[in-house]
Enzyme design. Structure first.
Site, mmCIF file in Angstrom:
data_model
loop_
_atom_site.group_PDB
_atom_site.id
_atom_site.type_symbol
_atom_site.label_atom_id
_atom_site.label_comp_id
_atom_site.label_asym_id
_atom_site.label_seq_id
_atom_site.Cartn_x
_atom_site.Cartn_y
_atom_site.Cartn_z
ATOM 1 N N ARG A 123 0.804 -1.232 0.000
ATOM 2 C CA ARG A 123 0.000 0.000 0.000
ATOM 3 C C ARG A 123 0.832 1.276 0.000
ATOM 4 O O ARG A 123 0.361 2.325 0.430
ATOM 5 C CB ARG A 123 -0.983 0.019 1.181
ATOM 6 C CG ARG A 123 -1.983 -1.124 1.130
ATOM 7 C CD ARG A 123 -3.212 -0.839 1.964
ATOM 8 N NE ARG A 123 -4.018 -2.052 2.057
ATOM 9 C CZ ARG A 123 -3.905 -2.951 3.023
ATOM 10 N NH1 ARG A 123 -3.055 -2.754 3.994
ATOM 11 N NH2 ARG A 123 -4.656 -4.026 3.020
ATOM 12 N N LYS A 145 2.474 11.064 -12.292
ATOM 13 C CA LYS A 145 1.736 10.035 -13.017
ATOM 14 C C LYS A 145 2.550 8.749 -13.066
ATOM 15 O O LYS A 145 3.694 8.745 -13.511
ATOM 16 C CB LYS A 145 1.432 10.499 -14.436
ATOM 17 C CG LYS A 145 0.348 11.567 -14.505
ATOM 18 C CD LYS A 145 -0.060 11.850 -15.944
ATOM 19 C CE LYS A 145 -1.177 12.871 -16.002
ATOM 20 N NZ LYS A 145 -1.543 13.189 -17.401
ATOM 21 N N GLU A 187 9.853 18.466 -26.350
ATOM 22 C CA GLU A 187 9.108 18.820 -25.127
ATOM 23 C C GLU A 187 9.723 20.050 -24.459
ATOM 24 O O GLU A 187 9.013 20.893 -23.905
ATOM 25 C CB GLU A 187 9.086 17.631 -24.146
ATOM 26 C CG GLU A 187 8.478 16.348 -24.700
ATOM 27 C CD GLU A 187 6.940 16.333 -24.723
ATOM 28 O OE1 GLU A 187 6.319 17.187 -24.052
ATOM 29 O OE2 GLU A 187 6.376 15.472 -25.428
ATOM 30 N N LYS A 229 6.790 22.899 -15.844
ATOM 31 C CA LYS A 229 5.782 21.852 -15.654
ATOM 32 C C LYS A 229 5.232 21.883 -14.236
ATOM 33 O O LYS A 229 4.023 21.762 -14.026
ATOM 34 C CB LYS A 229 6.347 20.461 -15.983
ATOM 35 C CG LYS A 229 5.261 19.390 -15.833
ATOM 36 C CD LYS A 229 5.553 18.080 -16.506
ATOM 37 C CE LYS A 229 4.345 17.140 -16.332
ATOM 38 N NZ LYS A 229 4.619 15.777 -16.751
ATOM 39 N N GLU A 239 -6.332 18.576 -13.233
ATOM 40 C CA GLU A 239 -6.169 18.241 -14.630
ATOM 41 C C GLU A 239 -7.381 18.625 -15.473
ATOM 42 O O GLU A 239 -7.700 17.964 -16.438
ATOM 43 C CB GLU A 239 -5.911 16.736 -14.773
ATOM 44 C CG GLU A 239 -4.945 16.437 -15.887
ATOM 45 C CD GLU A 239 -4.611 14.960 -15.977
ATOM 46 O OE1 GLU A 239 -5.082 14.191 -15.153
ATOM 47 O OE2 GLU A 239 -3.883 14.605 -16.895
ATOM 48 N N ARG A 243 -3.588 22.725 -17.082
ATOM 49 C CA ARG A 243 -2.687 21.611 -17.337
ATOM 50 C C ARG A 243 -2.783 21.116 -18.783
ATOM 51 O O ARG A 243 -1.825 20.561 -19.318
ATOM 52 C CB ARG A 243 -3.006 20.483 -16.363
ATOM 53 C CG ARG A 243 -1.966 19.391 -16.315
ATOM 54 C CD ARG A 243 -2.154 18.549 -15.054
ATOM 55 N NE ARG A 243 -1.235 17.424 -15.036
ATOM 56 C CZ ARG A 243 -0.946 16.712 -13.942
ATOM 57 N NH1 ARG A 243 -1.503 17.029 -12.794
ATOM 58 N NH2 ARG A 243 -0.109 15.703 -13.987
ATOM 59 N N ASN A 247 -0.361 19.763 -23.421
ATOM 60 C CA ASN A 247 -0.608 18.894 -24.571
ATOM 61 C C ASN A 247 -0.478 19.625 -25.907
ATOM 62 O O ASN A 247 -0.945 19.127 -26.937
ATOM 63 C CB ASN A 247 -1.991 18.253 -24.468
ATOM 64 C CG ASN A 247 -2.053 17.254 -23.328
ATOM 65 O OD1 ASN A 247 -1.058 16.582 -23.042
ATOM 66 N ND2 ASN A 247 -3.189 17.174 -22.668
ATOM 67 N N HIS A 250 -0.142 17.772 -29.235
ATOM 68 C CA HIS A 250 -0.379 16.342 -29.015
ATOM 69 C C HIS A 250 -1.553 15.795 -29.824
ATOM 70 O O HIS A 250 -1.561 14.626 -30.179
ATOM 71 C CB HIS A 250 -0.576 16.059 -27.526
ATOM 72 C CG HIS A 250 0.718 16.019 -26.763
ATOM 73 N ND1 HIS A 250 1.559 17.109 -26.656
ATOM 74 C CD2 HIS A 250 1.349 15.021 -26.086
ATOM 75 C CE1 HIS A 250 2.613 16.787 -25.939
ATOM 76 N NE2 HIS A 250 2.523 15.525 -25.581
ATOM 77 N N HIS A 254 -0.718 12.855 -32.073
ATOM 78 C CA HIS A 254 -1.297 11.513 -31.887
ATOM 79 C C HIS A 254 -1.791 10.937 -33.203
ATOM 80 O O HIS A 254 -1.707 9.726 -33.433
ATOM 81 C CB HIS A 254 -2.437 11.558 -30.870
ATOM 82 C CG HIS A 254 -1.954 11.549 -29.451
ATOM 83 N ND1 HIS A 254 -2.641 12.127 -28.416
ATOM 84 C CD2 HIS A 254 -0.825 11.038 -28.904
ATOM 85 C CE1 HIS A 254 -1.964 11.969 -27.300
ATOM 86 N NE2 HIS A 254 -0.855 11.313 -27.567
ATOM 87 N N HIS A 267 7.516 9.728 -30.087
ATOM 88 C CA HIS A 267 6.472 10.616 -29.587
ATOM 89 C C HIS A 267 6.881 12.092 -29.763
ATOM 90 O O HIS A 267 6.105 12.907 -30.278
ATOM 91 C CB HIS A 267 6.209 10.315 -28.111
ATOM 92 C CG HIS A 267 5.241 11.240 -27.444
ATOM 93 N ND1 HIS A 267 3.901 11.280 -27.756
ATOM 94 C CD2 HIS A 267 5.430 12.181 -26.485
ATOM 95 C CE1 HIS A 267 3.303 12.192 -27.017
ATOM 96 N NE2 HIS A 267 4.202 12.770 -26.234
#
Lengths: 365, 365
Positions: A123, A145, A187, A229, A239, A243, A247, A250, A254, A267
């Site tokens: 945990r 994340k 980035e 960031k 989010e 935030r 992206n 992106h 994508h 990427h």
């Protein structure tokens, strides 16, 4: 030991605050690790590519600890529950208890999995990030994340979980393929575009030094990226709003990644082209002047990043992969656009014909 | 609809606070569920034993929602990463997004797994607990522990994660085997012993009504148990101090469970005997008077719980399974003992010979 370039950035998250150390040769300095390790047990998680390069250095810095290792196969396709279970097996076989510390030595895949393993083992135990790719250094160091992929979707299983410390040794970039350095730079450039015109200008002046991996230049580039960031994430923990500007590029990117089956393009390469497409649309809408638009193209080009989608990719491919028809109809296509060089926002309010013009410009049929 | 016994308990955890609803027939009342569901998607997780009994009732209360189901096999042996993945597969196949709500319909195993799945799916979605065993109603409703087992250890993989609501329908106890009701009562009695002498007295007066599953009596017993657990946990979120008193009887009990390979004895049965052994040692140390010690034995016996370990289990077995020799030598054997009826503490400060006398009293050779 010679004078080192070393910068520290404190990510402020109340009782989950942590430092990011950035500089050349940090892997060899014990204290960055030992200050963040609570007791005696340590489990290093790395992969078969990174282990021969840096595992011995890290182990040498951990003398006196019970150091165990989990060495996974290298690749996004191993970012799954099986690899996670492999980490748990090693932890339990070596009898790691709740005071153990996991150390992620590798790129984003290793960092995401190790962080998630730390979030779940008994945990929640401590973990330290040692990102070895430019992309993971400027992206995964901040935001908490963690997770793994599921056959039906990327990052579908995971947790928000903060490290105790992030140790970025810029020397590890020396063994990184040049294309991956460039992908990371996409980035870095993004942070300038969305948040800091001065940083963008600094990048224009220092791009050659950065590409040579000059310690001072790369250290500053990473530090400023992490700072930006952290500021953006702190302003929007849930989010929902700000935030989303992280992206930039992106949505277009994508589509390129999907079109190339997430294999041929990195990427960061896809994001680079996506940012140029977002900049072009912003220019058409009168948000960005022509000169700034050209500066962006030039910097991305100097970073050895692509400035066009794959030649075979058509306007129809973009419309299909971005599900533009349906989303525009529903008013659901939200794009990150530039307000000016150094400022971005998210909007569904753009003329559909200008989007078509941007797609037409970047494709040939 | 006839007048219902219904009690609500609010567990205060700041922005993670949630209500526990307790009463007869609550499964049939839509609002307890719909108030806690954010959007349209719901995934019920249950097992093959519970599904035929209560799934239709719950589904009827969720009319108008997208209701999907994951039905797992019944048993602690299925509390693992494979079952967890089974839940993820269903969620992804049915395209559940980040606004979905998982509902755990079952005992502790279902609750622990579903809570952990909710903690991990897309880095965290809502979940509602519908515990259907007395043990899970008085234990898992409070504390936020979720997780799965690993072949090398129970609950080794998990997270702390709070539900949006807990709905306890006491009618579900009518299909629970009597031995499992008794095993749950062991934990109920524990709450009286460690925290509330008046509740212990109330249990003495109402034990027969509770065994008959009288709605008012069982509702009060569950509510007071959850209240006490919530108070103890709130006073000690980090699980270092006070919270340990929740383990009264567990050290002795674990020895019994290990000796019987976690098969023959229910956890609550082993804890019942363990509590009597802890009470006996407390009495020998002059902490508990003889009369109170006898009251405890009598109440446990009236709850149809065992008052002796398995007849074949020796003093040597206890010493071995509790690792007493080593732990006493290192001063590491900490036991939860009673200070008086209604008060407990954790201590390593007890005479080794008195522990030996307690073991001798409860074994025959």
């Amino acid at each position: 030991m010679k004078q080192m370039t070393m910068e520290t950035l404190q990510v402020e998250l109340g009782d989950r605050s942590y430092p990011i150390y950035i500089g050349a040769g940090l892997l060899k300095v014990s204290s960055y690790f030992t200050d963040a390790i609570r007791r005696k047990q340590v489990m290093i998680v790395t992969n078969e590519t990174i282990a021969p390069l840096y595992l011995a250095q890290l182990e040498a810095s951990l003398e006196g600890f019970q150091v165990d290792k989990t060495i996974l196969e290298d690749g996004e396709q191993f970012k799954n529950l099986d690899s996670l279970n492999n980490i748990f097996d090693h932890l339990l076989t070596q009898k790691h208890n709740r005071t153990t510390t996991l150390i992620a030595l590798g790129g984003g895949v290793i960092g995401d999995m190790t962080g998630f393993a730390a979030a779940c083992y008994q945990r929640g135990v401590d973990f330290i990030q040692v990102p070895t790719t430019l992309l993971s250094q400027v992206d995964s160091s901040v935001g908490g994340k963690t997770g793994v992929n599921h056959p039906q979707g990327k990052n579908m299983i995971g947790a928000f979980y903060q490290p105790r410390a992030v140790v970025i040794d810029t020397d590890t970039l020396k063994t990184l393929p040049a294309a991956e350095v460039s992908a990371g730079l996409a980035e870095v450039i993004k942070y300038g575009l969305i948040y800091d015109q001065a940083f963008f200008s600094w990048l224009e002046e220092n791009i050659d030094l950065i590409k040579e991996l000059d310690a001072a230049a790369i250290t500053h580039a990473i530090k400023r990226s992490c700072e930006i960031k952290a500021e953006v994430v702190a302003a929007d923990e849930t989010e929902q709003g700000l935030r989303a500007i992280l992206n930039l590029g992106h949505t277009f990117g994508h589509a390129i990644e999907a079109y190339t089956h997430y294999k041929e393009w990195l990427h960061g390469e896809a994001v680079a082209v996506g940012m140029l497409m977002a900049a072009d649309l912003s220019r058409r809408m009168g948000r960005l002047n022509e000169q700034d638009c050209e500066r962006i193209t030039k910097l991305i080009s100097r970073a050895d990043l692509p400035v066009r989608p794959p030649v075979s990719m058509t306007k129809g491919d973009f419309i299909r992969y971005m599900a533009i028809d349906k989303k525009v109809l529903d008013g659901q296509l939200r794009l990150v656009l530039l307000e000016s060089l150094g400022r971005a926002d998210v909007t569904a309010d753009f003329p559909a014909d200008m989007l078509q013009e941007t797609l037409a410009l970047f494709t040939t049929h």
